[in-house]
Design a protein around this motif. Sequence first.
Motif, PDB file in Angstrom:
ATOM      1  N   ALA A 159       0.818  -1.214   0.000  1.00 16.30           N
ATOM      2  CA  ALA A 159       0.000   0.000   0.000  1.00 16.30           C
ATOM      3  C   ALA A 159       0.852   1.264   0.000  1.00 16.30           C
ATOM      4  CB  ALA A 159      -0.944  -0.010   1.202  1.00 16.30           C
ATOM      5  N   GLU A 160       2.136   1.099  -0.311  1.00 13.36           N
ATOM      6  CA  GLU A 160       3.082   2.221  -0.393  1.00 13.36           C
ATOM      7  C   GLU A 160       3.041   3.122   0.834  1.00 13.36           C
ATOM      8  OE1 GLU A 160       2.239   3.960  -4.222  1.00 13.36           O
ATOM      9  OE2 GLU A 160       2.614   2.049  -5.207  1.00 13.36           O
ATOM     10  N   PRO A 161       3.413   2.563   1.983  1.00  9.46           N
ATOM     11  CA  PRO A 161       3.368   3.333   3.228  1.00  9.46           C
ATOM     12  C   PRO A 161       4.452   4.403   3.254  1.00  9.46           C
ATOM     13  CG  PRO A 161       4.477   1.266   3.620  1.00  9.46           C
ATOM     14  CD  PRO A 161       3.985   1.216   2.200  1.00  9.46           C
ATOM     15  N   LYS A 162       4.228   5.407   4.115  1.00  4.44           N
ATOM     16  CA  LYS A 162       5.217   6.476   4.268  1.00  4.44           C
ATOM     17  C   LYS A 162       6.350   6.020   5.177  1.00  4.44           C
ATOM     18  CE  LYS A 162       1.723   8.934   5.805  1.00  4.44           C
ATOM     19  NZ  LYS A 162       0.932  10.026   6.394  1.00  4.44           N
ATOM     20  N   VAL A 163       5.982   5.099   6.057  1.00  7.54           N
ATOM     21  CA  VAL A 163       6.925   4.613   7.058  1.00  7.54           C
ATOM     22  C   VAL A 163       6.683   3.121   7.214  1.00  7.54           C
ATOM     23  CG1 VAL A 163       7.580   4.737   9.493  1.00  7.54           C
ATOM     24  CG2 VAL A 163       6.829   6.813   8.331  1.00  7.54           C
ATOM     25  N   ILE A 164       7.767   2.352   7.367  1.00  5.32           N
ATOM     26  CA  ILE A 164       7.579   0.925   7.628  1.00  5.32           C
ATOM     27  C   ILE A 164       8.239   0.575   8.966  1.00  5.32           C
ATOM     28  CG2 ILE A 164       9.571   0.285   6.172  1.00  5.32           C
ATOM     29  CD1 ILE A 164       7.894  -2.264   5.451  1.00  5.32           C
ATOM     30  N   LEU A 165       7.533  -0.216   9.766  1.00  2.00           N
ATOM     31  CA  LEU A 165       8.025  -0.538  11.096  1.00  2.00           C
ATOM     32  C   LEU A 165       8.181  -2.048  11.248  1.00  2.00           C
ATOM     33  CD1 LEU A 165       5.490   1.789  11.405  1.00  2.00           C
ATOM     34  CD2 LEU A 165       6.927   2.171  13.404  1.00  2.00           C
ATOM     35  N   PHE A 166       9.258  -2.442  11.911  1.00  2.00           N
ATOM     36  CA  PHE A 166       9.563  -3.872  12.075  1.00  2.00           C
ATOM     37  C   PHE A 166       9.761  -4.183  13.546  1.00  2.00           C
ATOM     38  CE2 PHE A 166      11.236  -2.539   7.996  1.00  2.00           C
ATOM     39  CZ  PHE A 166      10.945  -3.599   7.143  1.00  2.00           C
ATOM     40  N   ASP A 167       9.102  -5.215  14.029  1.00  2.00           N
ATOM     41  CA  ASP A 167       9.349  -5.652  15.405  1.00  2.00           C
ATOM     42  C   ASP A 167      10.024  -7.017  15.389  1.00  2.00           C
ATOM     43  OD1 ASP A 167       9.501  -5.936  18.091  1.00  2.00           O
ATOM     44  OD2 ASP A 167       7.346  -5.785  18.481  1.00  2.00           O
ATOM     45  N   GLU A 168      11.328  -7.040  15.558  1.00  2.00           N
ATOM     46  CA  GLU A 168      12.133  -8.266  15.587  1.00  2.00           C
ATOM     47  C   GLU A 168      11.725  -9.254  14.485  1.00  2.00           C
ATOM     48  OE1 GLU A 168      13.910  -9.319  18.922  1.00  2.00           O
ATOM     49  OE2 GLU A 168      13.257  -7.639  20.168  1.00  2.00           O
ATOM     50  N   PRO A 169      11.722  -8.822  13.230  1.00  2.00           N
ATOM     51  CA  PRO A 169      11.161  -9.672  12.169  1.00  2.00           C
ATOM     52  C   PRO A 169      12.006 -10.900  11.858  1.00  2.00           C
ATOM     53  CG  PRO A 169      12.230  -7.781  11.197  1.00  2.00           C
ATOM     54  CD  PRO A 169      12.269  -7.562  12.678  1.00  2.00           C
ATOM     55  N   LEU A 170      13.261 -10.924  12.289  1.00  2.00           N
ATOM     56  CA  LEU A 170      14.132 -12.036  11.908  1.00  2.00           C
ATOM     57  C   LEU A 170      14.359 -13.035  13.035  1.00  2.00           C
ATOM     58  CD1 LEU A 170      16.882 -10.052   9.944  1.00  2.00           C
ATOM     59  CD2 LEU A 170      14.678 -10.910   9.145  1.00  2.00           C
ATOM     60  N   SER A 171      13.760 -12.776  14.183  1.00  2.00           N
ATOM     61  CA  SER A 171      14.136 -13.571  15.360  1.00  2.00           C
ATOM     62  C   SER A 171      13.652 -15.016  15.299  1.00  2.00           C
ATOM     63  CB  SER A 171      13.667 -12.891  16.637  1.00  2.00           C
ATOM     64  OG  SER A 171      12.296 -12.654  16.562  1.00  2.00           O
ATOM     65  N   ASN A 172      12.735 -15.325  14.366  1.00  2.00           N
ATOM     66  CA  ASN A 172      12.302 -16.725  14.248  1.00  2.00           C
ATOM     67  C   ASN A 172      13.062 -17.508  13.196  1.00  2.00           C
ATOM     68  OD1 ASN A 172      10.397 -16.846  16.289  1.00  2.00           O
ATOM     69  ND2 ASN A 172       8.844 -15.889  15.008  1.00  2.00           N
ATOM     70  N   LEU A 173      14.028 -16.858  12.549  1.00  2.00           N
ATOM     71  CA  LEU A 173      14.809 -17.545  11.512  1.00  2.00           C
ATOM     72  C   LEU A 173      16.087 -18.112  12.128  1.00  2.00           C
ATOM     73  CD1 LEU A 173      14.533 -14.828   8.694  1.00  2.00           C
ATOM     74  CD2 LEU A 173      13.022 -16.776   9.102  1.00  2.00           C
ATOM     75  N   ASP A 174      16.608 -19.192  11.526  1.00  2.00           N
ATOM     76  CA  ASP A 174      17.862 -19.722  12.059  1.00  2.00           C
ATOM     77  C   ASP A 174      19.013 -18.798  11.669  1.00  2.00           C
ATOM     78  OD1 ASP A 174      19.118 -20.567   9.567  1.00  2.00           O
ATOM     79  OD2 ASP A 174      17.543 -22.082   9.506  1.00  2.00           O
ATOM     80  N   ALA A 175      20.162 -18.983  12.327  1.00  2.00           N
ATOM     81  CA  ALA A 175      21.249 -17.997  12.266  1.00  2.00           C
ATOM     82  C   ALA A 175      21.680 -17.639  10.844  1.00  2.00           C
ATOM     83  CB  ALA A 175      22.436 -18.496  13.068  1.00  2.00           C
ATOM     84  N   LYS A 176      21.828 -18.663   9.986  1.00  2.00           N
ATOM     85  CA  LYS A 176      22.350 -18.406   8.648  1.00  2.00           C
ATOM     86  C   LYS A 176      21.333 -17.618   7.809  1.00  2.00           C
ATOM     87  CE  LYS A 176      25.312 -20.763   5.371  1.00  2.00           C
ATOM     88  NZ  LYS A 176      25.108 -19.722   4.415  1.00  2.00           N
ATOM     89  N   LEU A 177      20.086 -18.063   7.882  1.00  2.00           N
ATOM     90  CA  LEU A 177      19.020 -17.408   7.135  1.00  2.00           C
ATOM     91  C   LEU A 177      18.801 -15.980   7.655  1.00  2.00           C
ATOM     92  CD1 LEU A 177      16.958 -17.828   4.927  1.00  2.00           C
ATOM     93  CD2 LEU A 177      15.342 -18.647   6.639  1.00  2.00           C
ATOM     94  N   ARG A 178      18.980 -15.818   8.955  1.00  2.00           N
ATOM     95  CA  ARG A 178      18.815 -14.501   9.562  1.00  2.00           C
ATOM     96  C   ARG A 178      19.814 -13.524   8.951  1.00  2.00           C
ATOM     97  NH1 ARG A 178      18.396 -15.803  15.098  1.00  2.00           N
ATOM     98  NH2 ARG A 178      20.619 -15.569  15.353  1.00  2.00           N
ATOM     99  N   GLU A 179      21.050 -13.988   8.783  1.00  2.00           N
ATOM    100  CA  GLU A 179      22.093 -13.149   8.205  1.00  2.00           C
ATOM    101  C   GLU A 179      21.770 -12.789   6.750  1.00  2.00           C
ATOM    102  OE1 GLU A 179      26.513 -14.097   8.178  1.00  2.00           O
ATOM    103  OE2 GLU A 179      25.904 -14.557  10.233  1.00  2.00           O
ATOM    104  N   GLU A 180      21.332 -13.796   5.976  1.00  2.00           N
ATOM    105  CA  GLU A 180      20.994 -13.550   4.569  1.00  2.00           C
ATOM    106  C   GLU A 180      19.833 -12.576   4.450  1.00  2.00           C
ATOM    107  OE1 GLU A 180      22.070 -18.092   3.273  1.00  2.00           O
ATOM    108  OE2 GLU A 180      20.087 -17.299   2.741  1.00  2.00           O
ATOM    109  N   THR A 181      18.793 -12.826   5.240  1.00  2.00           N
ATOM    110  CA  THR A 181      17.597 -11.979   5.161  1.00  2.00           C
ATOM    111  C   THR A 181      17.919 -10.558   5.602  1.00  2.00           C
ATOM    112  OG1 THR A 181      16.396 -13.968   5.771  1.00  2.00           O
ATOM    113  CG2 THR A 181      15.129 -11.954   5.687  1.00  2.00           C
ATOM    114  N   ARG A 182      18.810 -10.442   6.588  1.00  2.00           N
ATOM    115  CA  ARG A 182      19.237  -9.123   7.051  1.00  2.00           C
ATOM    116  C   ARG A 182      19.852  -8.334   5.908  1.00  2.00           C
ATOM    117  NH1 ARG A 182      23.559 -10.113  11.192  1.00  2.00           N
ATOM    118  NH2 ARG A 182      25.023  -9.792   9.503  1.00  2.00           N
ATOM    119  N   GLU A 183      20.722  -8.993   5.129  1.00  2.00           N
ATOM    120  CA  GLU A 183      21.372  -8.327   4.006  1.00  2.00           C
ATOM    121  C   GLU A 183      20.358  -7.922   2.933  1.00  2.00           C
ATOM    122  OE1 GLU A 183      24.371  -7.109   4.051  1.00  2.00           O
ATOM    123  OE2 GLU A 183      24.256  -7.942   6.069  1.00  2.00           O
ATOM    124  N   GLU A 184      19.415  -8.846   2.644  1.00  2.00           N
ATOM    125  CA  GLU A 184      18.364  -8.549   1.667  1.00  2.00           C
ATOM    126  C   GLU A 184      17.553  -7.342   2.105  1.00  2.00           C
ATOM    127  OE1 GLU A 184      15.649 -11.758   1.225  1.00  2.00           O
ATOM    128  OE2 GLU A 184      16.996 -12.908  -0.051  1.00  2.00           O
TER     129      GLU A 184
END
Length: 322
Positions: A159-184
Amino acid sequence: MEIKIKNVSKYYYSGGKTIKALDNVSLSIPANQIFTLLGPSGCGKTTLLRCIVGLEAPDTGEIEIGGEMVLSTEKDIFVPTENRGLGMVFQTYAIWPHMNVFNNVAYPLQTRKMPKDEIRRKVDKTLRFVQLEGFEDRPATKLSGGQQQRVALARALVAEPKVILFDEPLSNLDAKLREETREELRAFLTDLQITAVYVTHDRIEALALSTIVAVMNKGRIIEAGAPRDIYFNASHRFVADFIGRTNLIEATVTSQEGSVTTVDCAIGSVTCRKQTRMTPGDQVTLCLRPEFIRLKRGDATQNQNVFNGQIQSLVFIGEAYE
Ligand code: ADP
Ligand code: MG
Protein backbone atom coordinates in the motif's frame (compact mmCIF):
# COMPACT_ATOMS: atom_id res chain seq x y z
CA MET A 1 8.74 11.06 6.45
CA GLU A 2 10.19 12.35 9.65
CA ILE A 3 8.82 11.07 12.96
CA LYS A 4 8.91 13.27 16.05
CA ILE A 5 8.24 11.87 19.48
CA LYS A 6 7.91 14.22 22.42
CA ASN A 7 7.66 13.33 26.11
CA VAL A 8 5.88 10.04 25.51
CA SER A 9 5.20 8.00 28.65
CA LYS A 10 3.28 4.76 28.88
CA TYR A 11 2.26 2.91 32.03
CA TYR A 12 0.83 -0.57 32.36
CA TYR A 13 -1.10 -1.70 35.40
CA SER A 14 -0.90 -5.36 36.21
CA GLY A 15 -1.41 -7.34 39.42
CA GLY A 16 -1.80 -4.14 41.47
CA LYS A 17 1.57 -2.85 40.24
CA THR A 18 2.43 0.04 37.92
CA ILE A 19 4.97 -0.66 35.18
CA LYS A 20 6.61 2.36 33.55
CA ALA A 21 7.10 0.92 30.05
CA LEU A 22 8.08 4.28 28.49
CA ASP A 23 9.62 6.99 30.63
CA ASN A 24 9.26 10.38 28.99
CA VAL A 25 10.75 9.42 25.62
CA SER A 26 11.69 12.20 23.20
CA LEU A 27 13.15 11.25 19.86
CA SER A 28 13.48 12.52 16.33
CA ILE A 29 13.64 9.98 13.51
CA PRO A 30 14.86 11.67 10.29
CA ALA A 31 13.26 10.79 6.95
CA ASN A 32 14.63 7.91 4.85
CA GLN A 33 16.80 6.41 7.56
CA ILE A 34 16.93 2.86 8.82
CA PHE A 35 16.45 3.69 12.46
CA THR A 36 16.89 0.89 14.99
CA LEU A 37 15.65 0.73 18.54
CA LEU A 38 18.07 -1.59 20.31
CA GLY A 39 17.82 -2.73 23.90
CA PRO A 40 17.41 -5.65 26.27
CA SER A 41 14.16 -7.57 26.50
CA GLY A 42 11.51 -5.64 28.42
CA CYS A 43 13.07 -2.18 27.91
CA GLY A 44 10.03 -0.82 26.05
CA LYS A 45 10.92 -1.24 22.37
CA THR A 46 7.67 -2.90 21.32
CA THR A 47 5.65 -0.45 23.40
CA LEU A 48 7.29 2.52 21.64
CA LEU A 49 6.69 0.96 18.21
CA ARG A 50 3.04 0.28 19.09
CA CYS A 51 2.64 3.90 20.21
CA ILE A 52 3.97 5.14 16.85
CA VAL A 53 1.65 2.78 14.98
CA GLY A 54 -1.35 3.66 17.14
CA LEU A 55 -1.93 0.21 18.61
CA GLU A 56 -1.19 1.65 22.05
CA ALA A 57 -2.34 4.93 23.58
CA PRO A 58 0.42 6.68 25.57
CA ASP A 59 -0.41 8.34 28.91
CA THR A 60 1.43 11.53 27.98
CA GLY A 61 3.14 13.05 24.98
CA GLU A 62 2.97 13.92 21.30
CA ILE A 63 3.81 12.06 18.10
CA GLU A 64 4.14 13.66 14.66
CA ILE A 65 4.53 11.70 11.42
CA GLY A 66 5.57 13.73 8.37
CA GLY A 67 4.46 16.96 10.03
CA GLU A 68 1.02 15.61 10.95
CA MET A 69 0.15 15.30 14.62
CA VAL A 70 -1.12 11.73 15.09
CA LEU A 71 -1.09 11.83 18.88
CA SER A 72 -1.34 14.50 21.51
CA THR A 73 -2.64 13.69 24.97
CA GLU A 74 -2.85 17.41 25.73
CA LYS A 75 -4.81 18.32 22.60
CA ASP A 76 -6.78 15.08 22.77
CA ILE A 77 -5.63 13.90 19.33
CA PHE A 78 -5.47 10.19 18.44
CA VAL A 79 -5.35 9.26 14.76
CA PRO A 80 -6.33 5.57 14.38
CA THR A 81 -3.79 3.09 13.02
CA GLU A 82 -5.41 2.71 9.58
CA ASN A 83 -5.16 6.46 8.97
CA ARG A 84 -1.48 6.79 9.88
CA GLY A 85 -0.22 5.48 6.52
CA LEU A 86 2.18 2.94 7.97
CA GLY A 87 3.29 -0.59 7.11
CA MET A 88 4.32 -3.08 9.75
CA VAL A 89 6.17 -6.40 9.91
CA PHE A 90 5.97 -8.42 13.12
CA GLN A 91 8.14 -11.06 14.76
CA THR A 92 5.81 -13.91 13.92
CA TYR A 93 5.41 -14.03 10.15
CA ALA A 94 1.74 -13.13 10.45
CA ILE A 95 0.98 -14.35 6.97
CA TRP A 96 -2.21 -16.29 6.44
CA PRO A 97 -1.50 -19.99 5.93
CA HIS A 98 -4.83 -20.66 4.16
CA MET A 99 -4.11 -18.04 1.47
CA ASN A 100 -1.71 -18.13 -1.45
CA VAL A 101 1.07 -15.59 -1.90
CA PHE A 102 -1.00 -13.28 -4.11
CA ASN A 103 -3.89 -13.03 -1.68
CA ASN A 104 -1.61 -12.56 1.31
CA VAL A 105 -0.02 -9.55 -0.36
CA ALA A 106 -3.27 -8.25 -1.87
CA TYR A 107 -5.16 -8.36 1.43
CA PRO A 108 -4.47 -4.76 2.62
CA LEU A 109 -5.66 -3.44 -0.78
CA GLN A 110 -8.73 -5.71 -0.90
CA THR A 111 -9.90 -4.39 2.47
CA ARG A 112 -9.72 -0.89 0.92
CA LYS A 113 -12.00 -2.00 -1.88
CA MET A 114 -9.51 -1.05 -4.58
CA PRO A 115 -10.38 -2.03 -8.22
CA LYS A 116 -9.17 -5.54 -9.14
CA ASP A 117 -6.80 -4.56 -11.97
CA GLU A 118 -5.15 -1.92 -9.81
CA ILE A 119 -4.65 -4.50 -7.05
CA ARG A 120 -3.06 -6.90 -9.54
CA ARG A 121 -0.71 -4.21 -10.82
CA LYS A 122 0.43 -3.20 -7.33
CA VAL A 123 0.84 -6.77 -6.10
CA ASP A 124 2.86 -7.72 -9.21
CA LYS A 125 5.13 -4.74 -8.73
CA THR A 126 5.69 -5.49 -5.05
CA LEU A 127 6.32 -9.20 -5.62
CA ARG A 128 8.88 -8.31 -8.27
CA PHE A 129 10.56 -6.02 -5.80
CA VAL A 130 10.89 -8.71 -3.11
CA GLN A 131 11.91 -11.23 -5.79
CA LEU A 132 8.88 -13.46 -5.46
CA GLU A 133 7.43 -13.13 -8.96
CA GLY A 134 6.10 -16.47 -10.17
CA PHE A 135 5.12 -17.42 -6.62
CA GLU A 136 1.61 -15.86 -6.80
CA ASP A 137 -0.31 -19.14 -6.64
CA ARG A 138 1.95 -20.90 -4.14
CA PRO A 139 0.21 -21.65 -0.82
CA ALA A 140 1.92 -19.58 1.88
CA THR A 141 2.74 -22.71 3.86
CA LYS A 142 4.76 -24.11 0.93
CA LEU A 143 7.40 -21.40 1.28
CA SER A 144 10.69 -21.36 3.18
CA GLY A 145 11.03 -19.19 6.29
CA GLY A 146 12.93 -16.54 4.36
CA GLN A 147 10.32 -16.48 1.58
CA GLN A 148 7.52 -16.18 4.14
CA GLN A 149 9.34 -13.23 5.64
CA ARG A 150 9.49 -11.63 2.17
CA VAL A 151 5.74 -12.15 1.75
CA ALA A 152 5.24 -10.33 5.05
CA LEU A 153 7.50 -7.55 3.78
CA ALA A 154 5.60 -7.37 0.48
CA ARG A 155 2.31 -7.12 2.34
CA ALA A 156 3.65 -4.27 4.48
CA LEU A 157 4.91 -2.44 1.37
CA VAL A 158 2.05 -3.01 -1.08
CA ALA A 159 0.00 0.00 0.00
CA GLU A 160 3.08 2.22 -0.39
CA PRO A 161 3.37 3.33 3.23
CA LYS A 162 5.22 6.48 4.27
CA VAL A 163 6.92 4.61 7.06
CA ILE A 164 7.58 0.92 7.63
CA LEU A 165 8.02 -0.54 11.10
CA PHE A 166 9.56 -3.87 12.07
CA ASP A 167 9.35 -5.65 15.40
CA GLU A 168 12.13 -8.27 15.59
CA PRO A 169 11.16 -9.67 12.17
CA LEU A 170 14.13 -12.04 11.91
CA SER A 171 14.14 -13.57 15.36
CA ASN A 172 12.30 -16.72 14.25
CA LEU A 173 14.81 -17.54 11.51
CA ASP A 174 17.86 -19.72 12.06
CA ALA A 175 21.25 -18.00 12.27
CA LYS A 176 22.35 -18.41 8.65
CA LEU A 177 19.02 -17.41 7.14
CA ARG A 178 18.81 -14.50 9.56
CA GLU A 179 22.09 -13.15 8.21
CA GLU A 180 20.99 -13.55 4.57
CA THR A 181 17.60 -11.98 5.16
CA ARG A 182 19.24 -9.12 7.05
CA GLU A 183 21.37 -8.33 4.01
CA GLU A 184 18.36 -8.55 1.67
CA LEU A 185 16.33 -6.32 3.91
CA ARG A 186 19.09 -3.76 4.05
CA ALA A 187 19.24 -3.68 0.25
CA PHE A 188 15.43 -3.43 -0.07
CA LEU A 189 15.15 -0.60 2.45
CA THR A 190 18.04 1.34 0.96
CA ASP A 191 16.43 1.08 -2.51
CA LEU A 192 13.03 2.13 -1.25
CA GLN A 193 14.08 5.45 0.23
CA ILE A 194 11.58 5.01 3.02
CA THR A 195 11.69 5.75 6.74
CA ALA A 196 12.14 2.42 8.52
CA VAL A 197 11.88 1.92 12.28
CA TYR A 198 13.35 -1.40 13.29
CA VAL A 199 13.20 -3.02 16.72
CA THR A 200 15.73 -5.62 17.81
CA HIS A 201 17.61 -6.87 20.87
CA ASP A 202 20.40 -8.18 18.60
CA ARG A 203 23.33 -5.75 18.52
CA ILE A 204 24.90 -7.21 15.37
CA GLU A 205 21.60 -6.89 13.52
CA ALA A 206 21.36 -3.27 14.68
CA LEU A 207 24.93 -2.42 13.65
CA ALA A 208 24.70 -4.18 10.29
CA LEU A 209 21.31 -2.88 9.24
CA SER A 210 20.92 0.66 10.56
CA THR A 211 21.96 4.11 9.61
CA ILE A 212 21.04 5.24 13.14
CA VAL A 213 20.92 3.14 16.30
CA ALA A 214 19.09 4.29 19.43
CA VAL A 215 19.94 2.27 22.52
CA MET A 216 17.12 1.90 25.04
CA ASN A 217 17.05 0.77 28.64
CA LYS A 218 14.26 0.74 31.21
CA GLY A 219 11.83 2.77 29.13
CA ARG A 220 14.34 5.45 28.15
CA ILE A 221 16.46 6.26 25.11
CA ILE A 222 20.01 6.31 26.46
CA GLU A 223 21.92 7.35 23.34
CA ALA A 224 21.46 7.50 19.57
CA GLY A 225 23.97 7.75 16.76
CA ALA A 226 25.53 6.16 13.69
CA PRO A 227 26.61 2.53 14.32
CA ARG A 228 30.33 3.43 14.33
CA ASP A 229 29.85 6.31 16.74
CA ILE A 230 27.82 4.20 19.11
CA TYR A 231 30.37 1.41 18.93
CA PHE A 232 33.57 3.44 19.26
CA ASN A 233 32.48 6.55 21.04
CA ALA A 234 29.55 5.78 23.32
CA SER A 235 29.02 8.35 26.06
CA HIS A 236 27.31 5.91 28.39
CA ARG A 237 28.69 2.85 30.11
CA PHE A 238 25.47 0.91 29.45
CA VAL A 239 25.67 1.63 25.72
CA ALA A 240 29.38 0.73 25.40
CA ASP A 241 28.64 -2.54 27.17
CA PHE A 242 25.44 -3.43 25.30
CA ILE A 243 26.69 -2.69 21.77
CA GLY A 244 29.67 -5.05 21.88
CA ARG A 245 31.83 -7.24 24.04
CA THR A 246 34.09 -5.11 26.15
CA ASN A 247 36.22 -4.81 29.25
CA LEU A 248 35.04 -1.93 31.41
CA ILE A 249 37.71 -0.82 33.86
CA GLU A 250 37.41 1.90 36.50
CA ALA A 251 40.12 4.53 35.93
CA THR A 252 41.31 8.00 36.91
CA VAL A 253 42.39 10.62 34.37
CA THR A 254 46.05 11.61 34.83
CA SER A 255 46.53 13.94 31.84
CA GLN A 256 45.02 15.14 28.60
CA GLU A 257 46.75 16.67 25.61
CA GLY A 258 44.59 17.27 22.58
CA SER A 259 42.63 14.10 21.98
CA VAL A 260 45.15 11.93 23.83
CA THR A 261 44.08 11.11 27.35
CA THR A 262 46.08 9.10 29.86
CA VAL A 263 44.38 7.24 32.66
CA ASP A 264 45.51 5.20 35.61
CA CYS A 265 43.77 1.91 36.37
CA ALA A 266 44.26 -1.60 37.76
CA ILE A 267 46.37 -2.72 34.77
CA GLY A 268 48.59 0.39 34.85
CA SER A 269 48.77 3.61 32.88
CA VAL A 270 46.74 3.52 29.64
CA THR A 271 46.83 6.05 26.81
CA CYS A 272 43.56 6.47 24.95
CA ARG A 273 41.76 8.58 22.43
CA LYS A 274 38.81 10.62 23.62
CA GLN A 275 37.61 13.95 22.28
CA THR A 276 35.60 14.89 25.36
CA ARG A 277 37.26 17.46 27.61
CA MET A 278 38.58 15.85 30.82
CA THR A 279 40.55 17.05 33.82
CA PRO A 280 43.19 15.15 35.83
CA GLY A 281 41.48 13.42 38.74
CA ASP A 282 38.23 12.72 36.85
CA GLN A 283 36.83 9.26 37.57
CA VAL A 284 36.10 7.50 34.27
CA THR A 285 35.47 4.08 32.76
CA LEU A 286 38.01 2.65 30.35
CA CYS A 287 36.34 0.67 27.54
CA LEU A 288 38.75 -1.87 26.08
CA ARG A 289 37.31 -4.00 23.29
CA PRO A 290 38.83 -7.48 22.97
CA GLU A 291 39.38 -7.22 19.20
CA PHE A 292 41.96 -4.48 19.82
CA ILE A 293 44.07 -6.54 22.19
CA ARG A 294 47.14 -8.17 20.60
CA LEU A 295 49.18 -10.85 22.34
CA LYS A 296 52.97 -11.13 22.17
CA ARG A 297 55.30 -13.52 23.92
CA GLY A 298 57.75 -12.21 26.47
CA ASP A 299 58.01 -9.31 28.85
CA ALA A 300 56.36 -5.97 28.31
CA THR A 301 58.79 -3.27 27.25
CA GLN A 302 58.44 0.40 28.06
CA ASN A 303 56.09 1.01 25.12
CA GLN A 304 52.71 2.65 25.51
CA ASN A 305 49.78 0.37 26.24
CA VAL A 306 51.84 -2.79 26.67
CA PHE A 307 51.12 -4.90 29.75
CA ASN A 308 52.26 -8.16 31.25
CA GLY A 309 49.70 -10.91 31.55
CA GLN A 310 49.18 -14.63 31.69
CA ILE A 311 46.82 -16.63 29.49
CA GLN A 312 44.15 -18.26 31.64
CA SER A 313 42.04 -19.93 28.96
CA LEU A 314 42.15 -20.35 25.20
CA VAL A 315 39.03 -21.25 23.20
CA PHE A 316 38.98 -21.92 19.45
CA ILE A 317 35.82 -20.45 17.87
CA GLY A 318 36.65 -20.85 14.17
CA GLU A 319 37.59 -17.42 12.89
CA ALA A 320 39.58 -16.66 16.06
CA TYR A 321 40.82 -17.83 19.40
CA GLU A 322 39.19 -16.30 22.42
P1 ADP B 1 10.51 -5.04 24.70
O1 ADP B 1 9.76 -5.02 23.42
O2 ADP B 1 11.67 -4.10 24.74
O3 ADP B 1 10.93 -6.41 25.11
P2 ADP B 1 7.97 -4.23 25.86
O4 ADP B 1 7.69 -2.91 25.24
O5 ADP B 1 7.24 -5.40 25.31
O6 ADP B 1 9.54 -4.50 25.87
O7 ADP B 1 7.63 -4.15 27.42
C1 ADP B 1 8.07 -3.09 28.27
C2 ADP B 1 7.58 -3.35 29.67
O8 ADP B 1 6.16 -3.25 29.73
C3 ADP B 1 7.91 -4.74 30.20
O9 ADP B 1 8.18 -4.64 31.57
C4 ADP B 1 6.64 -5.52 29.94
O10 ADP B 1 6.52 -6.57 30.87
C5 ADP B 1 5.58 -4.46 30.16
N1 ADP B 1 4.37 -4.70 29.35
C6 ADP B 1 4.30 -4.72 28.00
N2 ADP B 1 3.03 -4.92 27.57
C7 ADP B 1 2.27 -5.05 28.68
C8 ADP B 1 0.87 -5.26 28.92
N3 ADP B 1 0.01 -5.38 27.90
N4 ADP B 1 0.46 -5.33 30.21
C9 ADP B 1 1.34 -5.20 31.24
N5 ADP B 1 2.66 -4.98 31.08
C10 ADP B 1 3.13 -4.90 29.83
MG1 MG C 1 9.36 -6.61 22.07
